[in-house]
Design a protein around this motif. Sequence first.
Motif, PDB file in Angstrom:
ATOM      1  N   SER A  27     -34.575   2.514 -46.360  1.00  7.16           N
ATOM      2  CA  SER A  27     -33.956   3.470 -45.449  1.00  7.16           C
ATOM      3  C   SER A  27     -34.642   3.418 -44.100  1.00  7.16           C
ATOM      4  CB  SER A  27     -34.041   4.893 -46.022  1.00  7.16           C
ATOM      5  OG  SER A  27     -35.390   5.272 -46.151  1.00  7.16           O
ATOM      6  N   ALA A  28     -33.926   3.806 -43.077  1.00  7.25           N
ATOM      7  CA  ALA A  28     -34.490   3.810 -41.735  1.00  7.25           C
ATOM      8  C   ALA A  28     -35.280   5.093 -41.527  1.00  7.25           C
ATOM      9  CB  ALA A  28     -33.372   3.712 -40.702  1.00  7.25           C
ATOM     10  N   SER A  91     -25.797   3.562 -32.080  1.00  7.77           N
ATOM     11  CA  SER A  91     -25.669   3.799 -33.515  1.00  7.77           C
ATOM     12  C   SER A  91     -25.871   2.431 -34.151  1.00  7.77           C
ATOM     13  CB  SER A  91     -24.286   4.350 -33.847  1.00  7.77           C
ATOM     14  OG  SER A  91     -24.150   4.490 -35.249  1.00  7.77           O
ATOM     15  N   LYS A  93     -28.040  -0.045 -37.583  1.00 10.00           N
ATOM     16  CA  LYS A  93     -28.770  -0.119 -38.837  1.00 10.00           C
ATOM     17  C   LYS A  93     -29.623  -1.379 -38.806  1.00 10.00           C
ATOM     18  CE  LYS A  93     -24.830  -2.137 -41.332  1.00 10.00           C
ATOM     19  NZ  LYS A  93     -23.938  -1.979 -42.473  1.00 10.00           N
ATOM     20  N   TRP A 104     -29.437  -4.036 -46.076  1.00 13.86           N
ATOM     21  CA  TRP A 104     -29.341  -3.123 -44.939  1.00 13.86           C
ATOM     22  C   TRP A 104     -29.977  -1.777 -45.256  1.00 13.86           C
ATOM     23  CZ3 TRP A 104     -28.139  -5.062 -40.437  1.00 13.86           C
ATOM     24  CH2 TRP A 104     -27.282  -6.169 -40.344  1.00 13.86           C
ATOM     25  N   GLY A 105     -30.550  -1.162 -44.241  1.00 13.30           N
ATOM     26  CA  GLY A 105     -31.022   0.218 -44.322  1.00 13.30           C
ATOM     27  C   GLY A 105     -29.885   1.145 -43.945  1.00 13.30           C
ATOM     28  N   SER A 106     -30.190   2.417 -43.820  1.00 18.36           N
ATOM     29  CA  SER A 106     -29.187   3.430 -43.476  1.00 18.36           C
ATOM     30  C   SER A 106     -28.831   3.368 -41.996  1.00 18.36           C
ATOM     31  CB  SER A 106     -29.737   4.826 -43.781  1.00 18.36           C
ATOM     32  OG  SER A 106     -30.067   4.925 -45.141  1.00 18.36           O
ATOM     33  N   GLN A 107     -27.623   3.827 -41.680  1.00 15.79           N
ATOM     34  CA  GLN A 107     -27.160   3.941 -40.295  1.00 15.79           C
ATOM     35  C   GLN A 107     -27.975   5.027 -39.593  1.00 15.79           C
ATOM     36  OE1 GLN A 107     -24.476   1.935 -39.480  1.00 15.79           O
ATOM     37  NE2 GLN A 107     -24.240   2.556 -37.358  1.00 15.79           N
ATOM     38  N   PHE A 108     -28.283   4.842 -38.301  1.00 16.44           N
ATOM     39  CA  PHE A 108     -29.040   5.825 -37.528  1.00 16.44           C
ATOM     40  C   PHE A 108     -28.578   5.816 -36.082  1.00 16.44           C
ATOM     41  CE2 PHE A 108     -31.434   1.846 -37.537  1.00 16.44           C
ATOM     42  CZ  PHE A 108     -31.634   1.611 -36.187  1.00 16.44           C
ATOM     43  N   LYS A 116     -37.279   2.757 -34.482  1.00 16.53           N
ATOM     44  CA  LYS A 116     -36.714   2.985 -35.808  1.00 16.53           C
ATOM     45  C   LYS A 116     -37.165   1.833 -36.693  1.00 16.53           C
ATOM     46  CE  LYS A 116     -33.993   6.525 -34.741  1.00 16.53           C
ATOM     47  NZ  LYS A 116     -33.863   7.777 -35.435  1.00 16.53           N
ATOM     48  N   ALA A 118     -37.164   0.129 -40.962  1.00 10.28           N
ATOM     49  CA  ALA A 118     -36.686   0.132 -42.345  1.00 10.28           C
ATOM     50  C   ALA A 118     -37.604  -0.781 -43.145  1.00 10.28           C
ATOM     51  CB  ALA A 118     -35.239  -0.340 -42.417  1.00 10.28           C
TER      52      ALA A 118
END
Length: 150
Positions: A27-28, A91, A93, A104-108, A116, A118
Amino acid sequence: MNAFTHKMARSAVVAGLMVGAMGATGSASASTSAPSGDVSIQESCPGSGQLGYGRVCTTLSSGRLFHDKTQGSGDVSVRTWYEKSSGGAISAKLGFNYAGSTSWGSQFSQSAGTTKSATWSRAWSSDCYSTNGLLAVSGQGTFQTPSGTC
């Protein structure tokens, strides 16, 4: 310092970093500086993108994308992080590619002046596998680091 001594010193540092990274796999996360334990890096990435053992970076128009892998006494910790230095909010990831497979990590959302990151944990026998760090920005495309190896 020979390669074995270098690897042992890195392992000791990584063990401390991995304790802090537990619970953040895949996750980010947000911070205002490079991930814990990292030293300040020059204004732009070198032409080769190679910063040292397994660490690579790419200079983008609004910041720098980094990627590395470290291994302590267990799994390999794979990290990708983006230091956004200018421009409007995005926006995005973070991810990495290994042997044609992408994680992939989470969208941020991210604004200038922030970092940021991950992190993923992989049960690999070595941190020498060839991987690329990825940043997918909505409406702009996907950017990647050079290949990070030993």
